[in-house]
Design an enzyme around this catalytic site. Sequence first.
Site, PDB file in Angstrom:
ATOM      1  N   MET A 274       0.190   5.830   1.675  1.00  0.00           N
ATOM      2  CA  MET A 274      -1.712   5.471   1.853  1.00  0.00           C
ATOM      3  C   MET A 274      -2.378   4.185   3.270  1.00  0.00           C
ATOM      4  SD  MET A 274      -2.397   7.860  -0.674  1.00  0.00           S
ATOM      5  CE  MET A 274      -3.988   6.727  -0.270  1.00  0.00           C
ATOM      6  N   ARG A 275      -1.247   3.500   3.840  1.00  0.00           N
ATOM      7  CA  ARG A 275      -1.524   2.837   5.004  1.00  0.00           C
ATOM      8  C   ARG A 275      -2.902   3.816   5.907  1.00  0.00           C
ATOM      9  NH1 ARG A 275       2.574   0.595   6.026  1.00  0.00           N
ATOM     10  NH2 ARG A 275       1.865  -1.679   4.979  1.00  0.00           N
TER      11      ARG A 275
END
Length: 709
Positions: A274-275
Site C-alpha cells: 500500500m505504500r
Amino acid sequence: MSTPYPFTAVVGQTDLRLALLLNAVSPAVGGVLVRGEKGTAKSTAVRALSALLPAVDVVPGCRFSCAPVVPDPDCPDGPHEDGPGSARPARMVELPVGASEDRLVGALDIERALAEGVKAFEPGLLADAHRGILYVDEVNLLHDHLIDLLLDAAAMGASYVEREGVSVRHAARFLLVGTMNPEEGELRPQLLDRFGLTVEVAASREPAQRVEVVRRRLAYEDDPAGFAARWSGDESEVRARVVAARALLPQVRLGDNALLQIAATCAGFEVDGMRADIVMARTATALAAWAGRTTVLKEDVRQAALLALPHRRRRNPFDAPGLDEDKLDEILDRFPDEEPQDDPDPEPDPGTDPEPDPDGGPENPQGPDDGGGPDGGGGVPPQGGGPQDAQPPAEPAESPADAPESAPQPPAQETGGPEQAAVRAAEPFRTKMLSVPGLGEGAAGRRSRARTAHGRTTGAQRPRGQLTKLHLAATVHAAAPHQKARGRAGRGLVIRKDDLRQATREGREGNLVLFVVDASGSMAARQRMSAVKGAVLSLLLDAYQRRDKVGLVTFRGAAAELALPPTSSVDAAAARLEKLPTGGRTPLGSGLLKAHEVLRIERLRDPSRRPLLVVVTDGRATSAGAVGGDPRELTSRSARLLAAEGVASVVVDCESGPVRLGLAGALAADLGGPAVTLDGLRADSLAGLVKDVRTAVTTPASHTTRRAA
C-alpha cells in the site's frame, strides 16, 4: 565556502527538478531516487536545492536542531527552556559511501555509560540532517545495513541508538535524496519501494542544449558569484513559491474520485503493498499545492503515477523500469474529475520552461547543467514536468528474450562450424547455494562465511580503534579481578578503558563470481545453449540476491575474451549473455587462462573480496588458441594453476546424452571443485545442497570435494 550552482540555471531535467521541488513542498512524499548515467547533473541539482528551502528556527545550542515552538521531548540535549529561537539556513548533509554505522546514527560513550550511567552521545549525520536534506550519492553502493537504517529513520522520523541496554532517541525528519548510476549495480526492490519518487535522467542528444550546458558551465567557472547573482531573481521566485505551496498544502482537498483514481492505478499496475497508494496521494496533493490549487485533479494523479510507480513495478534486476502511459490514461479515464472548488489562478507548471533565450541568460532557466557540480555536465531536453506536458517514453527495443526462438541449426562440427546467431535463454530457476570455503573478511553480502560488523557473536577481542560493538560479558570478566585494587566501594564496577572488549561477529560476505562460459560449436551442435544461458541467468539472479560482483569470460574459436569486466551490475551481465553467439572450436584452456588474468587484476583492486569461479562447459577442449600445444594438456595445466592459487571453483557440466565422456568431471578434479549438472544445479532437485566449494588449498592431494545432501 564556494558559491553553489543555481537551481534555476540547470538546463533541462524537468522531471528531476519537479520531483525535488515536490519534496521541498511536502517532505512526507518520501524523498527522491535519481537514476541515470554519469555526468547528467544529478549531484548539481540536488546540491542546488538546499538554497531554495526556507530557513529553520532552532533552539540555540541544540545539536539536534529542535524547533523552539515544539521542541523534541526526547532530545538528548533537552529539556529545553522556553525562549526565542535562532534562524539558520536549511542544511544539506552528504552521506559518504564508506561511512560507518556510528557516523550515520551517532555513537554512545560505552565506557561512561557503564561506569557513570551517563548517556554521553555524539550525534551522527541523521541528527545533522534533521529539518534539512540528507543526500546519498551512489546510494546503490552503500552497505545494505546502512541503507536499512537510513530508510527506517526516514520513515519513522526518528533515529534510535541502542547499545547494551543504553538507549538514545532523537528526531530525524529530513528530505532524503539518493543518486545512482544503474551500470554500477541496482538497489533491491524492497529498498526501491522505500523511496517516494524515482526519476530517470539522461544526457541530451540535442546539440543546442549541449551547447547551452557548456556555455553556462564556463560562465559559472569564470565567475561563480557573478553567475549566481544573475540568477538570484529566479531563485527568489522559486523560493517564494515553495513557501506559498507549503502554506497552501494543508488546505488541499483530496476528493473521493482522486482517491479512486489512485487506488485503481496502483491495482491496475499490480503494485505490491500500500505504500505506492500513500505516496501517490501525497505527491498529487503536493502537485496541486505547487500549482496553487486546493483540489487534486486527474492531471495531478497522472503525474504522481509517473513519478511514484515505475520503480515499484520492478521485480528483479532484469526488468526494465517504466510505465505504460496508454494503460495509465485508460485507467484514469474511468473516473471523471470532481467539480473544482474556487481556486486561485494556477501558476505555470513547474516543468514548463520559458522560450529559450539564444544568449543563455537568466531568462532561460531550462534546467540542470552539471556545470557547477563535480559530476561534470550534461543536460537533457525538457520532457514535460507538468501533467499536461508529460510525454510517453520511447518504447524499448525488443530484447533477445522477447524474440522468437531461433530455428534449429544443423549440427556444427568440432573442427569449427560457422558462427550462429544468439538464442534466447531458457526460463531462470532457483539455484543451489554455492559458497567459498573458509572465513573471509570481504564486503557484506549473503554468500560465504565472513567476519562482519553484523551477524552472530562468536567471541571477543580488544578493540582496534573505536569500540563499536561491546561484548558485555567479556568486559565484566576483564574488569572483575581488579575491583579491589581499584578501590571499589559501591555496587557498581570500576571500569577502565583497557577492560572494554569488542564483540567479534560472523555473518556473510559477497564474492566475485566469475563465469567462464563455453560458446563453441559443441554447445550449439547439441542445441544446449538455451539451457546453458538459462542456467547462467539463474546464477546471475542468485548473485544479485547475494550482493556479489560478477564478471563474464567467454571462449570459442581460437581465443577467449572478457565479455564483461567484474561489476556490481548483474543486468549488464545478463544483457551480454543474451547477445552471445556460438560457433567454432573449443579453446577451454584459453578461457581458464583469461579467468586467471582477470582474477589476478581484480585481486589487486579488491584484495578482500574472495572469488568464486563458475565454469560452464562440457569439458571438451579442441583448440589451444594462441598458446599452442595439446589442448587437453593446456586445459589441465591452466586448471591446476587456478587450484594452486586457492581459487574456489565449480564446474557446471553441460554434457548430455546417454553416452558421457566425463570430461567436465576431470576438469573439476583439476580445479579442486565440484562438478554439477545443469539439472543438479536446481535448488529443488534431489541432488541436495552444495554447501562448500573445496579448493586445492583445503584438499591438495586428492582434490576431492564435499557435497551435503
